[in-house]
Design an enzyme around this catalytic site. Structure first.
Site, PDB file in Angstrom:
ATOM      1  N   ASP A   1      40.841  25.590  37.999  1.00  0.00           N
ATOM      2  CA  ASP A   1      39.727  25.976  38.866  1.00  0.00           C
ATOM      3  C   ASP A   1      38.462  26.355  38.106  1.00  0.00           C
ATOM      4  O   ASP A   1      37.359  25.946  38.486  1.00  0.00           O
ATOM      5  CB  ASP A   1      40.150  27.087  39.836  1.00  0.00           C
ATOM      6  CG  ASP A   1      40.843  28.257  39.167  1.00  0.00           C
ATOM      7  OD1 ASP A   1      40.967  28.297  37.920  1.00  0.00           O
ATOM      8  OD2 ASP A   1      41.300  29.156  39.908  1.00  0.00           O
TER       9      ASP A   1
ATOM     10  N   HIS B   1      47.733  28.332  36.052  1.00  0.00           N
ATOM     11  CA  HIS B   1      48.890  29.090  35.557  1.00  0.00           C
ATOM     12  C   HIS B   1      50.096  29.096  36.481  1.00  0.00           C
ATOM     13  O   HIS B   1      51.197  29.415  36.041  1.00  0.00           O
ATOM     14  CB  HIS B   1      48.532  30.556  35.249  1.00  0.00           C
ATOM     15  CG  HIS B   1      47.273  30.763  34.512  1.00  0.00           C
ATOM     16  ND1 HIS B   1      46.981  30.115  33.330  1.00  0.00           N
ATOM     17  CD2 HIS B   1      46.197  31.563  34.772  1.00  0.00           C
ATOM     18  CE1 HIS B   1      45.782  30.502  32.902  1.00  0.00           C
ATOM     19  NE2 HIS B   1      45.292  31.372  33.762  1.00  0.00           N
TER      20      HIS B   1
END
Length: 485
Positions: free
Chosen positions: A253, A72
């Site tokens: 991730d 993000h």
């Protein structure tokens, strides 16, 4: 023996693991710290990446690598490839008002159908809207919007500002993968493509995918989305130690963590890091109009529904500091208390919260009496509060259609014996604890091997613990009476 490298550029640090490509055994590792904060100059990530590679013994004998990164984060580049402003990270909540504006404009159900997620302050789409509305001068200079792992892979291939990189500011070489793209809020996991109308509505200027000839030079460049096994390029000789090193697609991730763990249908992962995450393997795109579950893509061609809490391991460190004890002593205190902490409840919204979406909330203790206000109950209530918040996320993930049969508990806090014991009491799904490992970096190494040889490796997962099921419904019942869940 061929070697592959996986890199995890997380919120707190950059970690490099170098593995035997045949077995997945760790050969050596390296690490370098990142600065604290919710907005950070990406140059710190680049410096940390170079330091971590050096700390791992260099890459001269490595055949391939891939980078996984915190999702993000908004990296804004100008036409010369320079970073325009510090990157706003996932945990920067200033764009909560921007999320509300986008929902008001499109409606939550429409946004979920088009992009898989209801915007919250974490998502990139809200951050570009915030810059549009609050930093007009910066917005006017934006030529490309990238994510942390995209930008690092681009730099490692030799691109960047002309005076800092051998290949210069070729923005058309920006690339990402489907898992990280799905966390922007303007890429559709169901369609496998950018929703350019959503991007333009958010930023006020049209965008295009890198490499697309349409309106080149006038539209904001968004990284090209490559397939999980694709080769993104090679490491430039300045950073490779003279070896030709293939760069794989990389990933967000959590998607990399899923690859590193090798999860399959029925597996749900709860990760206890700076944030808390609940994610699962899914064969179809998930749409949750409530916004609790983000319907992300995974890094292997399928889907990764995920619920996220802003507060996880730092809950424990904060309360341990309050009690002035080490983590070992904190665990002993918590294990000395009864399930339910004699009625003491911590609703742990220290940094606001994303699940539920309460960006301005604060933490609070409840149920305190003279008798119950003990150090042991305080310690245990911290663990119970952290895990109950994640249990709410698990409920949402299973409600989206995931059949949870096994729960994998990972992250540094998962090694705490009190956390393991309380997890077996909070969750009604059997809990296992994989051996400590850098699973995000390991997942990036899976992609590196996949890009090198065209076959996804199947490395064995080592387990550390499997706490006996000991479900105590009272823990979640009393937590829900104060949290509203």
């Amino acid at each position: 023996m061929a070697l592959v490298a996986g890199i995890d550029s997380s919120t707190q640090s950059c970690k490099v693991v170098i593995l035997d490509s045949d077995t997945g055994a760790t050969i050596r590792t390296g690490r370098a710290p990142h600065p604290d904060g919710t907005e950070v100059s990406p140059t710190f990530w680049w410096t940390a990446l170079l330091e971590a590679m050096h700390d791992a013994g260099g890459l001269a004998d490595v055949s391939s690598l891939a980078i996984a990164g915190q999702q993000h984060g908004m990296v804004l580049l100008d036409a010369e490839g320079r970073v325009i402003r510090d990157a706003l990270l996932w945990n920067d909540t200033r764009s909560a008002v921007s999320a509300e504006a986008l929902i008001a404009e499109f409606g939550a159900a429409t946004l979920v159908e088009r992009a898989g997620s209801v915007p919250v302050a974490s998502l990139t789409i809200t951050k570009v809207r915030w810059v549009r509305d609050n930093e007009a001068a910066n917005a006017a200079h934006v030529a490309a919007v990238a994510l942390p792992h995209d930008w690092l892979s681009w730099r490692l291939r030799g691109y960047g500002p002309a005076d800092e990189s051998p290949l210069g500011p070729d923005l058309e070489q920006l690339a990402t993968d489907r898992s990280d793209a799905s966390g922007t809020g303007y890429w559709s996991p169901a369609r496998g493509a950018y929703d350019l109308e959503l991007f333009e509505a958010a930023f006020g200027r049209p965008g295009r995918e890198a490499g697309s000839p349409s309106q080149a030079g006038t539209h904001v460049v968004l990284p090209k989305v490559v397939a999980p096994s694709d080769v993104m390029g090679t490491v430039h000789a300045d950073h490779s130690g003279g070896n030709e090193i293939v760069i794989g697609a990389g990933a967000g991730d959590n998607a990399a963590g899923a690859l590193g763990l090798g999860i399959t249908a029925g597996d749900v992962v709860i990760s206890l890091g700076t944030s808390g995450t609940v994610f699962a393997a899914a064969t179809a795109a998930v749409n949750d109009p409530s916004g609790t579950v983000a319907g992300f893509a995974d890094a292997a061609g399928a889907y990764l529904p995920i619920a996220v809490t802003l507060n996880a391991a730092r809950i424990l460190s904060s309360v341990a500091d309050l009690l002035d004890v080490s983590f070992d002593d904190f665990a002993e205190l918590a294990l000395a208390a009864n399930p339910g902490s004699d009625g003491v409840v911590l609703v742990p919204y220290f940094e606001g919260e994303r699940t539920p979406n309460l960006p301005n909330a604060k933490a609070s203790f409840h149920g305190l009496s003279i008798a119950s206000t003990t150090r042991a109950n305080t310690a245990r209530a911290a663990i119970e509060g952290m895990l109950c918040g994640l249990a709410d996320g698990l409920d949402a993930v299973t409600a989206s259609g995931v059949n949870a049969q096994r729960l994998l508990l990972i992250g540094g806090a998962a090694q705490n014996p009190a956390v393991q014991a309380v997890a077996a009491q909070v969750f009604s799904v059997p809990v296992i604890v994989p051996a400590p490992g850098e699973y995000v970096a390991r997942g990036a190494a899976v992609q590196a091997e996949w890009a090198l040889n065209g076959v996804r490796p199947d490395w064995e997962l080592e387990l550390d613990a499997a706490p006996s099921a000991d479900h105590h419904p009272i823990i979640r019942e009393q937590y829900g009476s104060y949290s509203g869940s």
